[in-house]
Write an enzyme that holds these catalytic residues in place. Structure first.
Site, short mmCIF file in Angstrom:
data_model
loop_
_atom_site.label_atom_id
_atom_site.label_comp_id
_atom_site.label_asym_id
_atom_site.label_seq_id
_atom_site.Cartn_x
_atom_site.Cartn_y
_atom_site.Cartn_z
N HIS B 318 4.19 -0.81 9.63
CA HIS B 318 2.84 -0.56 10.16
C HIS B 318 2.86 -0.96 11.64
O HIS B 318 2.37 -0.23 12.47
CB HIS B 318 1.81 -1.35 9.35
CG HIS B 318 0.39 -1.00 9.68
ND1 HIS B 318 -0.08 0.29 9.63
CD2 HIS B 318 -0.66 -1.77 10.07
CE1 HIS B 318 -1.37 0.30 9.98
NE2 HIS B 318 -1.74 -0.92 10.25
N LYS B 350 4.59 3.09 16.27
CA LYS B 350 3.42 2.83 17.11
C LYS B 350 3.80 2.30 18.49
O LYS B 350 2.98 2.34 19.41
CB LYS B 350 2.46 1.86 16.41
CG LYS B 350 1.80 2.46 15.16
CD LYS B 350 0.79 1.52 14.55
CE LYS B 350 0.15 2.09 13.29
NZ LYS B 350 1.04 2.03 12.09
N HIS B 355 -1.55 3.61 17.88
CA HIS B 355 -2.08 3.57 16.51
C HIS B 355 -3.00 4.77 16.31
O HIS B 355 -4.11 4.81 16.84
CB HIS B 355 -2.83 2.26 16.29
CG HIS B 355 -3.17 2.00 14.85
ND1 HIS B 355 -3.06 2.97 13.87
CD2 HIS B 355 -3.62 0.88 14.23
CE1 HIS B 355 -3.44 2.44 12.71
NE2 HIS B 355 -3.78 1.18 12.89
N PHE B 414 -8.25 -2.43 8.19
CA PHE B 414 -9.51 -3.18 8.08
C PHE B 414 -10.14 -2.92 6.72
O PHE B 414 -10.03 -1.82 6.17
CB PHE B 414 -10.51 -2.72 9.14
CG PHE B 414 -10.28 -3.28 10.51
CD1 PHE B 414 -9.24 -4.14 10.79
CD2 PHE B 414 -11.14 -2.93 11.55
CE1 PHE B 414 -9.04 -4.65 12.06
CE2 PHE B 414 -10.95 -3.42 12.83
CZ PHE B 414 -9.90 -4.28 13.09
#
Lengths: 401, 428
Positions: B318, B350, B355, B414
């Protein structure tokens, strides 16, 4: 299919609407032969009528003040209602069951800061450098945590935090279709053996001027509080938005039986579709959905819970279809009593169907003088929703008790 | 090929990928993206979409080279998704109606400020009472604005994709925040495993960068403020990483049961062998300190794939470049992989594309499959100041040749969202 299909049952209902808080408050009013009085507010957002949030003590399901403060009413309502459903299923606080429970939430977006938006619009009338103005005001005026209250997936996120549901967390979007897809996806996973228990639902708050704006952009809202839901010519009189939170606990029959859960009803099938609504394409599609969910014929013990939005001509088409497809089945106009609740509309209608299928009394008309009365208890329920611009869904449920 | 060869370790249909399309700040199309990515190029640039003077973050990875009729998030997200889906279907050799379900990860939609200003300009002097929305309502009662309505509905992107490509049923539009792209793929895999379809279209798109979006993330201190030079801002796993770079893009994957793909003679680009998810109940934006949900997600993906940690050859991280994510991700990975951690390359796309939020999980799945088929690990660029607390082999700065059979791709977001995918080489 690599697994034997599993039967899917509803074992928990969380419901909050303008009529009240919780399953029992609804049962008392809906299994009482006459149509309950509508609870509406035609003053606060005149000329529009909304079905408002009932009096509610958030602390009953969201005990920590800090959690309540992190949300606005849309997320609070969803988290609260999800808690009711877990309680009702006897799974609230069962950490092991919640930690392996799947969750699918139908969501829109959260409340905006109307004061900040107004400040910026007012200032923009005096300035030519609007983009610069926007940067200045957003940087200084926005509450940082409001973003989290607006984010679609944070309703599910807050359910995880408050109720510890963490098996999985998926948020579906897209107005009425999101609610249909949420139930459809939860059903399909349990039926295929990919999930054993799943929390499914959504919430919608009607008392939001930003949401009224969206629906009035196509002049879809009703503006006369005195007219009935259905008009004399068979069309509807416009959408009145309705606050609703509806969550269901879906389980495989084996899972529910193994823990001795009360079963409200069996969810036999649920399907959604979309496409052109030109000529009779909508009716053809609804007929296919009805065929494929096994929703056909039906006598007086079949109740049709129509999610007609109130959008005039479209609702007339839905009503005509239902009357020709289910001529002997009493229809209940969900939107007439509860208002239109977009993402939460289909889950709300399914929850109401479950109440009817669990009760020995017949379900009262929802639209006084419009929905047929019946003396039969419901053994089958057909739930429909036709999205105000797109998306249609049908579910079929059967009495188990 | 025997029937059994089309099933996985649990007797479920294996799910093949037969077409892929991608758009990112590096360019349009799989070929251009892969060549830029493996040459360590950054797509991060100064913001030009709106004025950024005075903002703490003035850089982004927006996609500004695809024509859109009206500048809003719906048009942009749709256009990206349309382009990547055309590319993916062409590669899969599928023409005409797609005939399977659509799973679309799309950004949550709000009206653009330009639209609010336009509505504000239509308010007549006698309507200038009450808050802005009451004024807008007065304008809309006078004259409807269906284009505005359509531009603020969450369902309008999938509607157009469904019409354009002839997908079947009610498309699912979803958001699991920064894990959305992975969830779109997971839903497609589940539908095929359920036996209700032989093929599914998984699309993830995000064209939602605006002043308000940027400022909101800024106010949560999530964004890098290393504005100069832009291409050095995203520096995952370094000691001086200070936030992610907001970006845009899209990816489409054509998923088919391996059996259906082989029987129609399609070229199999790889298989999605496992999906895992686990929500985090700790905090709205922060992960559980022990990383337990991320660990459970990775473990669930491996179990779903029927693989042990020993069999993973590369991790597509990630790797957002936020202080928190990269630390937590290392904790989770090192817990799962234990002593083998040092031997498993882990790189972050990334570092180059920023992102891409809703699209990230799917874009990175495409890059993971390209890693397998090309035998090339894309680097983590800007790795100049390693964080000693994160002793990973991040494939620093320069690509590396390596034969890889199974890749793990992580997505964490999130709202406690965690989703991981395991992708594998064509078993044939």
């Amino acid at each position: 299919m690599t697994h034997t299909p599993h039967q899917v049952v509803v074992t928990g209902i969380g419901l909050v609407t303008s009529l009240g808080v919780g399953r029992e408050a609804h049962r008392e009013q809906l299994m009482a032969s006459t149509a309950p009085a509508r609870v509406t507010d035609s003053q606060s957002f005149a000329p529009y009528t909304v079905h408002p949030l009932p009096e509610i003590d958030w602390s009953a399901q969201i005990p920590r003040r800090g959690d309540q403060r992190q949300m606005e009413n849309w997320q609070r309502l969803g988290v609260y209602t999800a808690g009711l459903a877990l309680d009702d299923a006897g799974l609230k606080g069962d950490l092991e069951a919640c930690a392996s429970m799947d969750m699918i939430v139908a969501a829109g977006g959260g409340e905006r800061d109307i004061d900040v938006d107004t400040l910026i619009v007012e200032e923009s009338r005096k300035r030519n450098d609007r983009e610069q103005l926007l940067n200045e005001k957003l940087t200084t005026e926005l509450r940082p945590t409001l973003f989290l209250a607006q984010l679609s997936n944070l309703l599910a996120g807050n359910i995880s935090i408050v109720h510890k549901v963490t098996g999985s967390s998926r948020t579906l979007m897209g107005e009425e279709g999101a609610g249909i897809s949420a139930v459809e996806t939860g059903f399909a996973r349990i039926a295929a053996g990919q999930s054993t228990h799943c929390l499914v639902g959504g919430a919608f708050v009607s008392e939001r001027v930003d949401m009224l704006m969206v629906m009035e952009a196509i002049q879809g809202l009703g503006k006369d509080p005195k007219v009935p839901f259905w008009s004399g010519d068979g069309s509807a009189n416009g959408m009145n938005l309705g606050t609703a939170g509806a969550f269901l606990v879906l389980e495989s029959l084996e899972h529910a039986k193994a823990r001795g859960a009360h079963i409200y009803a069996r969810l036999d099938a649920v399907l959604g579709d979309r496409g052109s609504r030109d000529t009779d394409r909508l009716e053809q599609r609804l007929a296919r959905l009805a065929d494929n969910t096994g929703a056909s014929g039906g006598g007086e013990d079949t109740v049709v819970f129509s999610g007609a939005s109130g959008y005039p001509a479209l609702s007339a088409r839905e009503r005509n279809f239902l009357q020709s497809r289910f001529p002997a089945a009493p229809m209940r106009s969900v939107g007439a009593l509860f208002g239109h609740s977009l993402e939460a509309h289909f889950p709300t209608a399914v929850a109401l169907a479950c109440l009817a299928l669990d009760d020995d009394a017949p379900v009262s008309p929802f639209a006084a003088g419009e929905d047929a009365t019946t003396s039969a208890t419901a053994n089958t329920a057909i739930v429909t929703t036709v999205g105000h611009v797109r998306g249609e869904g049908i579910a079929r449920l059967t009495r188990m008790s | 090929m025997s029937k059994a060869a089309y099933k996985d370790h649990l007797g479920r249909p294996l799910v093949a990928v037969t077409g892929m399309g991608v758009v990112s700040s590096l360019g349009q199309g799989v070929t251009d993206n892969w060549s830029a990515l493996t040459s360590g190029q950054s797509g991060i640039h100064p913001i030009t979409r709106f004025p950024s003077e005075g903002l703490s973050t003035r850089i982004c990875g927006t996609v500004d080279f695809i024509d859109i009729p009206v500048p809003n998030a719906v048009e942009r997200s749709f256009a990206f998704a349309r382009e990547t889906t055309i590319e993916a279907l062409a590669q899969a050799g599928i023409t005409g109606e797609f005939g399977g379900p659509l799973f679309l990860a799309a950004p949550p939609i709000e009206p653009e400020w330009s639209a609010r200003f336009e509505l504000g300009d239509r308010v007549k002097p006698d309507q200038m009472t009450g808050n802005a929305y009451e004024q807008f309502l007065a304008v809309l009662r006078d004259k409807a604005d269906p284009a505005f309505h359509e531009a603020v509905l969450f369902g309008s992107i999938s509607e157009r994709l469904a019409d354009l490509f002839g997908t079947r049923g009610l498309p699912v539009t979803l958001s699991t925040a920064c894990a959305s792209g992975a969830t779109a793929i997971q839903l497609g895999v589940e539908a095929i495993r359920q036996g209700r379809t032989d093929r599914a279209l998984s699309v993830a798109t995000d064209g939602s960068v605006s002043a308000e979006a940027l400022i909101r993330f800024s106010l949560l201190s999530a964004l890098s403020t290393n504005n100069d030079p832009p291409e050095k801002a995203s520096r995952p796993f370094t000691k001086d990483r200070d936030g992610f770079v907001i970006a845009e893009g899209s990816a489409t994957l054509v998923l088919e049961s391996l059996e259906a793909a082989v029987s129609r003679g399609a070229r199999v680009l790889g298989v999605i062998s496992g999906c895992g998810e686990k929500a985090d109940d700790f905090h709205r934006t922060r992960s559980s300190p022990g990383g337990a949900p991320a660990i459970a997600t990775i473990s669930a993906a491996l179990a779903d794939a029927g693989l042990s940690a020993e069999e993973i050859g590369y991790v597509n991280a990630h790797g957002t470049s936020t202080p928190e994510n990269d630390k937590m991700e290392y904790l989770a990975l090192s817990t799962v992989f234990g002593d083998r951690m040092a031997d498993i390359p882990v790189s972050s796309n990334k570092s180059m594309i920023g992102h891409t939020l809703t699209a990230a999980g799917a874009i990175e799945a495409v890059f993971s499959l390209l890693t397998i088929s090309n035998g090339t690990l894309p680097p983590t660029i800007n790795y100049d100041n390693p964080d000693p607390a994160i002793p990973l082999d991040v494939v620093p700065n320069v690509k590396r040749d390596a034969a890889v059979t199974h890749v793990l791709s992580n997505s964490f977001g999130f709202g406690g969202q965690n989703a991981c995918l395991v992708m594998s080489a064509d078993p044939a």
